[in-house]
Design a protein around this motif. Structure first.
Motif, PDB file in Angstrom:
ATOM      1  N   LEU A 179       9.915 -19.629  44.166  1.00  0.00           N
ATOM      2  CA  LEU A 179       9.746 -19.844  42.740  1.00  0.00           C
ATOM      3  C   LEU A 179       8.477 -19.097  42.336  1.00  0.00           C
ATOM      4  CD1 LEU A 179      10.763 -21.282  40.169  1.00  0.00           C
ATOM      5  CD2 LEU A 179       9.183 -23.157  40.733  1.00  0.00           C
ATOM      6  N   VAL A 180       8.628 -18.049  41.519  1.00  0.00           N
ATOM      7  CA  VAL A 180       7.513 -17.180  41.160  1.00  0.00           C
ATOM      8  C   VAL A 180       7.036 -17.516  39.752  1.00  0.00           C
ATOM      9  CG1 VAL A 180       6.768 -14.781  40.884  1.00  0.00           C
ATOM     10  CG2 VAL A 180       8.476 -15.366  42.621  1.00  0.00           C
ATOM     11  N   ARG A 181       5.743 -17.706  39.616  1.00  0.00           N
ATOM     12  CA  ARG A 181       5.144 -18.022  38.328  1.00  0.00           C
ATOM     13  C   ARG A 181       5.205 -16.826  37.383  1.00  0.00           C
ATOM     14  NH1 ARG A 181      -0.596 -20.754  40.036  1.00  0.00           N
ATOM     15  NH2 ARG A 181      -1.295 -18.807  39.047  1.00  0.00           N
ATOM     16  N   PRO A 182       5.032 -17.040  36.085  1.00  0.00           N
ATOM     17  CA  PRO A 182       5.043 -15.914  35.143  1.00  0.00           C
ATOM     18  C   PRO A 182       3.959 -14.874  35.401  1.00  0.00           C
ATOM     19  CG  PRO A 182       5.377 -17.977  33.971  1.00  0.00           C
ATOM     20  CD  PRO A 182       5.034 -18.346  35.377  1.00  0.00           C
ATOM     21  N   ASP A 183       2.869 -15.258  36.096  1.00  0.00           N
ATOM     22  CA  ASP A 183       1.821 -14.285  36.401  1.00  0.00           C
ATOM     23  C   ASP A 183       2.020 -13.605  37.752  1.00  0.00           C
ATOM     24  OD1 ASP A 183       1.255 -16.485  37.971  1.00  0.00           O
ATOM     25  OD2 ASP A 183      -0.875 -16.594  37.443  1.00  0.00           O
ATOM     26  N   GLY A 184       3.180 -13.798  38.373  1.00  0.00           N
ATOM     27  CA  GLY A 184       3.503 -13.067  39.587  1.00  0.00           C
ATOM     28  C   GLY A 184       2.953 -13.670  40.862  1.00  0.00           C
ATOM     29  N   TYR A 185       2.623 -14.952  40.851  1.00  0.00           N
ATOM     30  CA  TYR A 185       2.181 -15.642  42.063  1.00  0.00           C
ATOM     31  C   TYR A 185       3.220 -16.674  42.459  1.00  0.00           C
ATOM     32  CZ  TYR A 185      -2.245 -13.262  41.699  1.00  0.00           C
ATOM     33  OH  TYR A 185      -3.200 -12.277  41.654  1.00  0.00           O
ATOM     34  N   ILE A 186       3.313 -16.943  43.747  1.00  0.00           N
ATOM     35  CA  ILE A 186       4.360 -17.820  44.268  1.00  0.00           C
ATOM     36  C   ILE A 186       3.943 -19.273  44.084  1.00  0.00           C
ATOM     37  CG2 ILE A 186       5.652 -18.492  46.326  1.00  0.00           C
ATOM     38  CD1 ILE A 186       5.251 -15.551  47.291  1.00  0.00           C
ATOM     39  N   ALA A 187       4.710 -20.006  43.293  1.00  0.00           N
ATOM     40  CA  ALA A 187       4.426 -21.409  43.021  1.00  0.00           C
ATOM     41  C   ALA A 187       4.956 -22.321  44.116  1.00  0.00           C
ATOM     42  CB  ALA A 187       5.036 -21.813  41.682  1.00  0.00           C
ATOM     43  N   TRP A 188       6.055 -21.902  44.731  1.00  0.00           N
ATOM     44  CA  TRP A 188       6.723 -22.755  45.723  1.00  0.00           C
ATOM     45  C   TRP A 188       7.645 -21.880  46.555  1.00  0.00           C
ATOM     46  CZ3 TRP A 188      12.067 -23.215  45.946  1.00  0.00           C
ATOM     47  CH2 TRP A 188      12.575 -24.195  46.800  1.00  0.00           C
ATOM     48  N   GLY A 196       0.932 -19.674  46.593  1.00  0.00           N
ATOM     49  CA  GLY A 196      -0.353 -19.237  46.082  1.00  0.00           C
ATOM     50  C   GLY A 196      -0.613 -17.756  46.229  1.00  0.00           C
ATOM     51  N   HIS A 197       0.212 -17.071  46.999  1.00  0.00           N
ATOM     52  CA  HIS A 197       0.016 -15.645  47.218  1.00  0.00           C
ATOM     53  C   HIS A 197       0.741 -14.822  46.147  1.00  0.00           C
ATOM     54  CE1 HIS A 197      -2.002 -15.699  51.185  1.00  0.00           C
ATOM     55  NE2 HIS A 197      -1.400 -16.875  51.285  1.00  0.00           N
ATOM     56  N   ALA A 239      -3.413 -23.632  47.642  1.00  0.00           N
ATOM     57  CA  ALA A 239      -2.127 -24.335  47.709  1.00  0.00           C
ATOM     58  C   ALA A 239      -2.370 -25.732  48.279  1.00  0.00           C
ATOM     59  CB  ALA A 239      -1.142 -23.577  48.593  1.00  0.00           C
ATOM     60  N   GLU A 240      -1.483 -26.652  47.929  1.00  0.00           N
ATOM     61  CA  GLU A 240      -1.605 -28.009  48.434  1.00  0.00           C
ATOM     62  C   GLU A 240      -1.385 -28.046  49.947  1.00  0.00           C
ATOM     63  OE1 GLU A 240       1.107 -30.485  46.372  1.00  0.00           O
ATOM     64  OE2 GLU A 240       0.055 -30.366  44.440  1.00  0.00           O
ATOM     65  N   ARG A 241      -2.009 -29.022  50.579  1.00  0.00           N
ATOM     66  CA  ARG A 241      -1.834 -29.193  52.019  1.00  0.00           C
ATOM     67  C   ARG A 241      -0.345 -29.376  52.344  1.00  0.00           C
ATOM     68  NH1 ARG A 241      -5.280 -30.802  56.046  1.00  0.00           N
ATOM     69  NH2 ARG A 241      -6.905 -31.255  54.495  1.00  0.00           N
ATOM     70  N   GLY A 242       0.131 -28.676  53.349  1.00  0.00           N
ATOM     71  CA  GLY A 242       1.521 -28.767  53.757  1.00  0.00           C
ATOM     72  C   GLY A 242       2.453 -27.834  53.020  1.00  0.00           C
ATOM     73  N   GLU A 287      -8.504 -21.741  39.997  1.00  0.00           N
ATOM     74  CA  GLU A 287      -7.992 -20.490  40.548  1.00  0.00           C
ATOM     75  C   GLU A 287      -8.871 -19.284  40.240  1.00  0.00           C
ATOM     76  OE1 GLU A 287      -3.255 -21.740  40.602  1.00  0.00           O
ATOM     77  OE2 GLU A 287      -3.945 -20.302  39.102  1.00  0.00           O
ATOM     78  N   ARG A 288      -9.395 -19.194  39.033  1.00  0.00           N
ATOM     79  CA  ARG A 288     -10.074 -17.965  38.647  1.00  0.00           C
ATOM     80  C   ARG A 288     -11.582 -17.965  38.884  1.00  0.00           C
ATOM     81  NH1 ARG A 288      -7.502 -13.779  39.186  1.00  0.00           N
ATOM     82  NH2 ARG A 288      -9.100 -12.723  37.956  1.00  0.00           N
ATOM     83  N   HIS A 289     -12.226 -19.121  38.857  1.00  0.00           N
ATOM     84  CA  HIS A 289     -13.677 -19.135  39.087  1.00  0.00           C
ATOM     85  C   HIS A 289     -14.031 -18.598  40.477  1.00  0.00           C
ATOM     86  CE1 HIS A 289     -17.837 -20.634  39.458  1.00  0.00           C
ATOM     87  NE2 HIS A 289     -17.861 -20.562  38.132  1.00  0.00           N
ATOM     88  N   PRO A 290     -13.328 -18.996  41.557  1.00  0.00           N
ATOM     89  CA  PRO A 290     -13.638 -18.414  42.872  1.00  0.00           C
ATOM     90  C   PRO A 290     -13.416 -16.909  42.929  1.00  0.00           C
ATOM     91  CG  PRO A 290     -12.358 -20.431  43.117  1.00  0.00           C
ATOM     92  CD  PRO A 290     -12.325 -20.073  41.665  1.00  0.00           C
ATOM     93  N   VAL A 291     -12.431 -16.408  42.186  1.00  0.00           N
ATOM     94  CA  VAL A 291     -12.193 -14.965  42.156  1.00  0.00           C
ATOM     95  C   VAL A 291     -13.390 -14.258  41.520  1.00  0.00           C
ATOM     96  CG1 VAL A 291     -10.735 -13.124  41.238  1.00  0.00           C
ATOM     97  CG2 VAL A 291      -9.687 -15.223  42.099  1.00  0.00           C
ATOM     98  N   GLY A 292     -13.880 -14.802  40.413  1.00  0.00           N
ATOM     99  CA  GLY A 292     -15.049 -14.219  39.774  1.00  0.00           C
ATOM    100  C   GLY A 292     -16.250 -14.202  40.696  1.00  0.00           C
ATOM    101  N   LYS A 293     -16.450 -15.287  41.446  1.00  0.00           N
ATOM    102  CA  LYS A 293     -17.579 -15.350  42.376  1.00  0.00           C
ATOM    103  C   LYS A 293     -17.439 -14.308  43.475  1.00  0.00           C
ATOM    104  CE  LYS A 293     -19.325 -19.309  43.456  1.00  0.00           C
ATOM    105  NZ  LYS A 293     -19.576 -20.665  44.026  1.00  0.00           N
TER     106      LYS A 293
END
Length: 520
Positions: free
Chosen positions: A469-478, A413-414, A404-407, A344-350
């Motif tokens: 379902l929102v993750r503790p870092d504020g991103y949508i897990a599901w 992920g947002h 996010a996973e396919r489907g 998740e974070r390496h592409p953001v850094g790039k």
């Protein structure tokens, strides 16, 4: 799970240093990234030692000045944003290159601005929180080496009493661009220098600039002036015709000259308290994880100061990693969850390296065709609304999303917006508990099952039927739009098993509570 025998909140002075006990996590580097990470882990009930090479004196010298919207949202999820905002300047436009200006006011957030405030104010709030949570601070502690095996990590260090060691289940290096941790685990830091002989000074001004954050460029120079809010101003500049080695002394006249070249005036600069010369690199570690050791912030990536993104990316690295480490150490998730930090974070850094580098290169274009291209792109950013939204979303971090996973549902992920809930609270107020948050339609009684102590539940203030379902870092897990209770309940139980470890017997962490209070 390792044991610790130190009482929460212990702070060891450089003069009295007993042998270090074992901690769940050792964080190396007490900048904003390390402070946020350590505070999160301690609030989750884990034992955390924070090692810092510098003495235990908060400096009023600072690098970063800009706190972007996504970082403010992360600080809001920790109850710190409002206090920080109250002491800073809200910037409603952000100059990039040429005449390009971004408008944060269009961001869909509670913080539609760039906050201009010195980095030491961010550190002050994060340090206060970390101390209150029980983080053990060790200043004047220099890391000499890092050794790891299947059971943990041992750090060899030097402090005021000589050479010693410390052990933890995991170690996170947040120790800057010259990271000792990164070097100790053998990771390269590939990249290059993109601009040399940049000048930096903290000064007083006789005349107040038109904005708390003023930036401009000419064909041969650029400069910015940012206000600390206490009468001091940060000046950063570059003069094409005055290039020197980083070690060369800086004359105050150089600072004044570059300001006049780029801004048309030096605003009567006087009484400098800090002057230096530096260069700007673009570098990124190929991996952010090697076994039980992680990198975050400048230890993982460095880039140009264009857009003021450096500190912000580090804070968001920490927010991504902290809850995952806590979930694994408390037995709620398998160790493989930690691999998603790299994913998740390496592409953001790039992306940040590319975008900030592009801003610098555009600002330095000198040829007539180059300046014409820069003018065209500036007009596009200013007047093509989708491009403007994308640019400010990228710089602010609001537009960052994760794979996010396919489907999966399109929202997966947002970033989760700070929505109002049925009981009048906000989502990011609930996230202050450090848990997942399930937002479901009013009256939905889908059972949480074994993960009930790891999820807060809430209902929409509207008649929306989507469940999130929102993750503790504020991103949508599901998420699901299913309306049949049976379908929604089965999908939810699957998501909970994946993200919160339903069915995995939890291991109590030192000092942790056995359950988290649920919110209706």
């Amino acid at each position: 799970m390792t044991e610790t025998h130190r009482k929460p909140g212990t702070t060891l002075s450089p003069q009295t240093t007993p042998d270090l006990e074992t901690a769940d996590v050792i964080v190396v580097g007490a900048g904003p990234t390390g402070l946020l990470l350590a505070g999160d882990l301690a609030e989750a009930g884990l034992s955390v030692t924070l090692l810092e090479r510098r003495p235990a004196t908060l400096s009023n010298l600072t690098r970063a000045l800009a706190v972007h919207a996504r970082s403010l949202e992360q600080l809001d999820a920790r109850g710190l944003a409002d206090e920080l905002v109250a002491g800073g300047h809200r910037l409603t436009s952000l100059g990039l290159f040429g005449s390009a200006v971004l408008a944060p006011a269009q961001l869909p957030t509670r913080f539609p601005f760039v906050l201009i405030t010195p980095q030491f104010e961010v550190e002050r709030l994060l340090e206060r929180r970390a101390r209150k949570a029980g983080v053990t601070f060790r200043y004047d502690s220099e890391v000499l080496g890092v050794d790891q095996d299947a059971d943990g990590v041992t750090i060899r260090l030097r402090d005021g009493d000589g050479i010693g060691s410390a052990h933890a289940s995991y170690v996170v290096g947040t120790d800057g661009a010259r990271s000792t941790v990164r070097q100790a685990i053998g990771l390269p830091f590939p990249g290059k220098t993109i601009i040399r002989s940049m000048l930096l000074a903290d000064v007083r001004l006789a005349q107040e600039p038109p904005s708390p954050f003023t930036v401009s460029a000419s064909p041969d120079a650029f400069a910015l002036i940012g206000s600390f809010g206490d009468g001091w101003y940060r000046v950063i500049g570059w003069n094409r015709h005055a290039q020197a080695d980083d070690r060369a002394a800086v004359d105050f006249a150089e600072i004044r000259e570059v300001a006049r070249l780029a801004l048309g005036t030096d605003y009567g600069m006087h009484d400098p308290r800090w002057i230096s010369r530096f260069h700007s690199d673009e570098r990124q570690a190929p991996q952010y994880r090697v076994g039980r050791v992680f990198l975050a912030g400048d230890a993982a990536h460095v880039h140009s100061p264009a857009g003021g993104q450096g500190m912000n990316v580090g804070l968001q690295d920490a927010a991504n990693l902290s809850w995952k480490l806590a979930a694994v150490l408390k037995g709620h998730s398998p160790d493989t969850l930690l691999d998603s930090y790299q994913t998740e974070r390496h592409p953001v850094g790039k992306t940040v390296l590319r975008s900030s580098g592009a801003m610098v290169r555009l600002a330095l274009l000198r040829s007539a065709p180059g300046r014409a291209l820069r003018g065209f792109l500036a007009q596009a950013v200013n007047h093509v609304r989708p491009l403007s939204r994308r640019a400010i979303g990228t710089v602010s971090g609001i537009a960052v999303s994760y794979p996010a996973e396919r489907g999966a549902h399109p929202l997966t992920g947002h970033r989760a917006p700070d929505v109002r809930l049925a009981d009048g609270s906000r989502l990011y107020e609930l996230l202050r508990k450090g848990t997942f948050v399930l937002i479901a339609p009013a009256g939905d009684t889908a059972a949480l099952g074994p993960a009930a102590d790891r999820v807060l539940t809430a209902s929409w203030a509207s008649d929306r039927r989507t469940a999130l379902l929102v993750r503790p870092d504020g991103y949508i897990a599901w998420a699901t739009d299913a309306t049949r209770p049976a379908d929604r309940g089965a999908a939810l139980r699957t998501a909970l098993a994946h993200w919160t470890g339903a069915g995995i017997a939890p291991t109590a962490a030192p000092g942790s509570n056995s359950a988290v209070r649920q919110a209706s």
